[in-house]
Scaffold this motif. Structure first.
Motif, short mmCIF file in Angstrom:
data_model
loop_
_atom_site.label_atom_id
_atom_site.label_comp_id
_atom_site.label_asym_id
_atom_site.label_seq_id
_atom_site.Cartn_x
_atom_site.Cartn_y
_atom_site.Cartn_z
N GLU A 1 -5.78 -27.16 24.48
CA GLU A 1 -6.55 -27.83 23.42
C GLU A 1 -5.74 -28.09 22.16
N VAL A 2 -4.53 -27.56 22.07
CA VAL A 2 -3.76 -27.64 20.83
C VAL A 2 -2.75 -28.80 20.91
N LYS A 3 -2.92 -29.78 20.02
CA LYS A 3 -1.99 -30.90 19.96
C LYS A 3 -0.71 -30.50 19.22
N VAL A 4 -0.85 -29.78 18.11
CA VAL A 4 0.29 -29.29 17.36
C VAL A 4 -0.07 -27.93 16.78
N MET B 1 -7.79 -24.56 14.17
CA MET B 1 -8.33 -23.69 15.19
C MET B 1 -7.46 -22.44 15.28
N TRP B 2 -8.10 -21.33 15.34
CA TRP B 2 -7.44 -20.04 15.59
C TRP B 2 -8.03 -19.46 16.86
N HIS B 3 -7.18 -18.92 17.69
CA HIS B 3 -7.65 -18.23 18.90
C HIS B 3 -6.72 -17.05 19.14
N GLN B 4 -7.33 -15.90 19.43
CA GLN B 4 -6.53 -14.72 19.72
C GLN B 4 -7.06 -14.06 20.98
N GLN B 5 -6.15 -13.63 21.84
CA GLN B 5 -6.55 -12.93 23.05
C GLN B 5 -5.46 -11.95 23.45
N GLU B 6 -5.85 -10.97 24.23
CA GLU B 6 -4.90 -10.00 24.76
C GLU B 6 -4.55 -10.39 26.18
N LEU B 7 -3.26 -10.35 26.48
CA LEU B 7 -2.78 -10.60 27.84
C LEU B 7 -2.20 -9.31 28.39
N ARG B 8 -2.43 -9.08 29.67
CA ARG B 8 -1.90 -7.89 30.33
C ARG B 8 -0.87 -8.34 31.36
N LEU B 9 0.31 -7.74 31.29
CA LEU B 9 1.39 -8.06 32.22
C LEU B 9 1.51 -6.94 33.24
N ALA B 10 1.69 -7.31 34.47
CA ALA B 10 1.83 -6.33 35.56
C ALA B 10 3.08 -5.47 35.32
N PRO B 11 3.07 -4.24 35.84
CA PRO B 11 4.27 -3.39 35.72
C PRO B 11 5.48 -4.07 36.37
N ARG B 12 6.61 -3.86 35.75
CA ARG B 12 7.86 -4.45 36.26
C ARG B 12 8.95 -3.40 36.23
N ALA C 1 -1.76 -12.51 21.87
CA ALA C 1 -1.36 -13.90 21.70
C ALA C 1 -2.28 -14.53 20.67
N THR C 2 -1.69 -15.00 19.59
CA THR C 2 -2.45 -15.67 18.54
C THR C 2 -2.02 -17.13 18.47
#
Length: 139
Positions: free
Chosen positions: A32-35, A1-12, A134-135
């Motif tokens: 969902e990922v066992k290993v 399984m491959w999954h990719q998504q973009e995450l946005r972090l609040a300003p710090r 995140a991949t």
């Protein structure tokens, strides 16, 4: 399984920030990922990602103090200054620490050591929101 998504972090603010829970909680398929492996790539050149102490905030303070002393914002030989005096030092710190992490995943969770956490290093005074890719790969 491959999954990719973009995450946005609040300003710090400038410094190091523990973002482990924000990353793990934002990953839609992590449970969902066992290993497998999670690769994080920060999409910026003036911030960094690193893996370090997750319990004592003094460690984050001390690393920031160490970098500020070694990469001050007033070095006379910096030419890249149009974006402000904190920009070139931020690029140097991001290059030293890196903008990518690859982490093991086991039984639907990040396989981190007891005292390990994911840090965002914000090296600008006002860096704004940060994005990362995140991949996730595994079975």
């Amino acid at each position: 399984m491959w999954h990719q998504q973009e995450l946005r972090l609040a300003p710090r603010s400038h410094g190091f920030h523990l973002i482990t829970d924000e990353i793990a909680g934002g990953l839609e398929k992590l449970s969902e990922v066992k290993v497998g492996l999670l690769h994080l790539q920060l999409l910026h050149t003036s911030a960094s990602l690193t893996l370090n102490e997750n319990a004592d905030p003094d460690v984050r303070h001390d690393l920031d103090a160490f970098l500020r002393e070694r990469v001050p914002g007033d070095l006379p030989y910096f030419r890249h200054t149009l974006e402000g005096p904190d920009d070139m030092p931020a690029h140097v710190c991001a290059s030293l620490l890196g903008t990518q992490l690859t982490l093991a995943v086991r039984d639907g969770r990040l396989a981190l050591g007891t005292w390990q956490g994911i840090w965002l290093g914000e090296h600008r005074d006002h860096g704004g929101a940060r994005r990362l890719i995140a991949t996730l790969q595994g079975e």
